[in-house]
Design a protein around this motif. Structure first.
Motif, PDB file in Angstrom:
ATOM      1  N   PHE A 213       5.246  -5.277  -7.809  1.00 56.27           N
ATOM      2  CA  PHE A 213       5.917  -3.987  -7.674  1.00 56.27           C
ATOM      3  C   PHE A 213       6.984  -4.139  -6.589  1.00 56.27           C
ATOM      4  CE2 PHE A 213       2.093  -3.178  -9.846  1.00 56.27           C
ATOM      5  CZ  PHE A 213       2.257  -2.021 -10.580  1.00 56.27           C
ATOM      6  N   VAL A 214       8.240  -4.308  -7.014  1.00 55.21           N
ATOM      7  CA  VAL A 214       9.331  -4.624  -6.094  1.00 55.21           C
ATOM      8  C   VAL A 214       9.955  -3.347  -5.553  1.00 55.21           C
ATOM      9  CG1 VAL A 214      11.520  -5.834  -5.818  1.00 55.21           C
ATOM     10  CG2 VAL A 214       9.785  -6.750  -7.386  1.00 55.21           C
ATOM     11  N   THR A 215       9.694  -3.117  -4.259  1.00 57.15           N
ATOM     12  CA  THR A 215      10.315  -2.024  -3.508  1.00 57.15           C
ATOM     13  C   THR A 215      10.634  -2.572  -2.117  1.00 57.15           C
ATOM     14  OG1 THR A 215       8.329  -1.142  -2.449  1.00 57.15           O
ATOM     15  CG2 THR A 215       8.820  -0.344  -4.692  1.00 57.15           C
ATOM     16  N   LYS A 216      11.307  -1.782  -1.332  1.00 62.83           N
ATOM     17  CA  LYS A 216      11.634  -2.204   0.036  1.00 62.83           C
ATOM     18  C   LYS A 216      10.379  -2.502   0.850  1.00 62.83           C
ATOM     19  CE  LYS A 216      11.853   2.351   2.054  1.00 62.83           C
ATOM     20  NZ  LYS A 216      11.664   3.509   1.511  1.00 62.83           N
ATOM     21  N   ASN A 217       9.249  -1.969   0.442  1.00 69.62           N
ATOM     22  CA  ASN A 217       8.011  -2.115   1.206  1.00 69.62           C
ATOM     23  C   ASN A 217       7.370  -3.495   1.108  1.00 69.62           C
ATOM     24  OD1 ASN A 217       8.099   0.661   2.008  1.00 69.62           O
ATOM     25  ND2 ASN A 217       7.396   1.189  -0.034  1.00 69.62           N
ATOM     26  N   ILE A 218       7.787  -4.328   0.156  1.00 67.92           N
ATOM     27  CA  ILE A 218       7.127  -5.633   0.026  1.00 67.92           C
ATOM     28  C   ILE A 218       7.674  -6.679   0.993  1.00 67.92           C
ATOM     29  CG2 ILE A 218       6.536  -5.219  -2.388  1.00 67.92           C
ATOM     30  CD1 ILE A 218       8.623  -7.442  -3.093  1.00 67.92           C
ATOM     31  N   ILE A 219       8.876  -6.457   1.506  1.00 67.79           N
ATOM     32  CA  ILE A 219       9.461  -7.446   2.417  1.00 67.79           C
ATOM     33  C   ILE A 219       8.645  -7.480   3.711  1.00 67.79           C
ATOM     34  CG2 ILE A 219      11.511  -8.080   3.743  1.00 67.79           C
ATOM     35  CD1 ILE A 219      13.180  -6.843   1.472  1.00 67.79           C
ATOM     36  N   GLY A 220       8.149  -8.671   4.038  1.00 67.53           N
ATOM     37  CA  GLY A 220       7.322  -8.852   5.230  1.00 67.53           C
ATOM     38  C   GLY A 220       5.859  -8.490   5.033  1.00 67.53           C
ATOM     39  N   SER A 221       5.462  -8.127   3.815  1.00 65.48           N
ATOM     40  CA  SER A 221       4.070  -7.745   3.557  1.00 65.48           C
ATOM     41  C   SER A 221       3.294  -8.936   2.979  1.00 65.48           C
ATOM     42  CB  SER A 221       4.013  -6.564   2.583  1.00 65.48           C
ATOM     43  OG  SER A 221       4.316  -6.999   1.270  1.00 65.48           O
ATOM     44  N   PHE A 222       2.009  -8.747   2.743  1.00 64.80           N
ATOM     45  CA  PHE A 222       1.181  -9.802   2.164  1.00 64.80           C
ATOM     46  C   PHE A 222       1.581 -10.104   0.724  1.00 64.80           C
ATOM     47  CE2 PHE A 222      -2.629 -11.924   0.589  1.00 64.80           C
ATOM     48  CZ  PHE A 222      -2.813 -12.848   1.608  1.00 64.80           C
ATOM     49  N   VAL A 223       2.357  -9.232   0.108  1.00 62.57           N
ATOM     50  CA  VAL A 223       2.863  -9.473  -1.244  1.00 62.57           C
ATOM     51  C   VAL A 223       3.608 -10.808  -1.284  1.00 62.57           C
ATOM     52  CG1 VAL A 223       4.506  -8.654  -2.993  1.00 62.57           C
ATOM     53  CG2 VAL A 223       2.955  -7.038  -1.880  1.00 62.57           C
ATOM     54  N   GLU A 224       4.317 -11.118  -0.223  1.00 63.94           N
ATOM     55  CA  GLU A 224       5.045 -12.395  -0.163  1.00 63.94           C
ATOM     56  C   GLU A 224       4.088 -13.569  -0.343  1.00 63.94           C
ATOM     57  OE1 GLU A 224       7.757 -12.825   3.096  1.00 63.94           O
ATOM     58  OE2 GLU A 224       8.658 -10.859   2.768  1.00 63.94           O
TER      59      GLU A 224
ATOM     60  N   ARG B 221       0.824  -1.222   0.000  1.00 65.96           N
ATOM     61  CA  ARG B 221       0.000   0.000   0.000  1.00 65.96           C
ATOM     62  C   ARG B 221       0.853   1.264   0.000  1.00 65.96           C
ATOM     63  NH1 ARG B 221      -5.738  -0.291   0.948  1.00 65.96           N
ATOM     64  NH2 ARG B 221      -6.245  -2.209  -0.151  1.00 65.96           N
ATOM     65  N   ALA B 222       2.060   1.178   0.514  1.00 62.58           N
ATOM     66  CA  ALA B 222       2.953   2.342   0.517  1.00 62.58           C
ATOM     67  C   ALA B 222       3.378   2.732  -0.898  1.00 62.58           C
ATOM     68  CB  ALA B 222       4.191   2.050   1.368  1.00 62.58           C
ATOM     69  N   ASP B 223       3.148   1.851  -1.868  1.00 65.09           N
ATOM     70  CA  ASP B 223       3.574   2.085  -3.251  1.00 65.09           C
ATOM     71  C   ASP B 223       2.404   2.334  -4.209  1.00 65.09           C
ATOM     72  OD1 ASP B 223       6.268   1.694  -2.549  1.00 65.09           O
ATOM     73  OD2 ASP B 223       6.017  -0.479  -2.685  1.00 65.09           O
TER      74      ASP B 223
END
Length: 141
Positions: free
Chosen positions: A62-73, A12-14
């Motif tokens: 959408f690969v950014t630092k914000n996906i690590i640990g998020s539901f994107v995983e 969501r940050a992206d």
């Protein structure tokens, strides 16, 4: 049953990054699934995400630092289980991180938005279009 050309997986940050690509997909008349427009109050969102991934031709991450640990995983793992094409869209140097999910994404050819974003948008839309046409072409052959 709806069919989507792309499932958009992002933090969501992206959201601003996602908005930029949505317009390009719409111009090419490629459909996409986006959580904030599809999930309503009271919905079982994990079940909806699983269904949407099943109905999507490809997963755009959408690969950014914000996906690590998020539901994107979780979305990436579900897409891999479903054997969906995964197209990582790289916006920062997170693609070089040691996180397990990033290591998984490095197995796929990524589209680099760090240098020439206007070219990367066209590359991303073209990749989605190819994935959208693949089942049609396979049936035809």
């Amino acid at each position: 049953m709806s069919r989507y050309s792309a499932f958009l997986s992002y933090s969501r940050a992206d959201e601003a990054l996602v908005d930029g690509l949505r317009g390009a997909l719409e111009q090419r008349e490629l459909s996409y699934w986006l959580d904030k427009s599809e999930i309503k109050g009271g919905d079982l969102w994990e079940a909806l995400i699983r269904r949407a991934l099943t109905q999507s031709d490809t997963l755009l991450v959408f690969v950014t630092k914000n996906i690590i640990g998020s539901f994107v995983e979780t979305e990436i793992l579900l897409a891999q289980d479903l054997r969906k094409p995964i197209i990582p869209l790289v916006f920062d140097d997170t693609i070089d991180a040691d996180a397990e999910i990033i290591q998984r994404l490095r197995r796929y050819q990524f589209i680099d938005f760090r240098r020439k974003p206007e070219i990367a948008v066209e590359d991303a839309v073209g990749a989605v279009a190819r994935a959208y046409l693949a089942p049609v072409m396979a049936t035809y052959n």
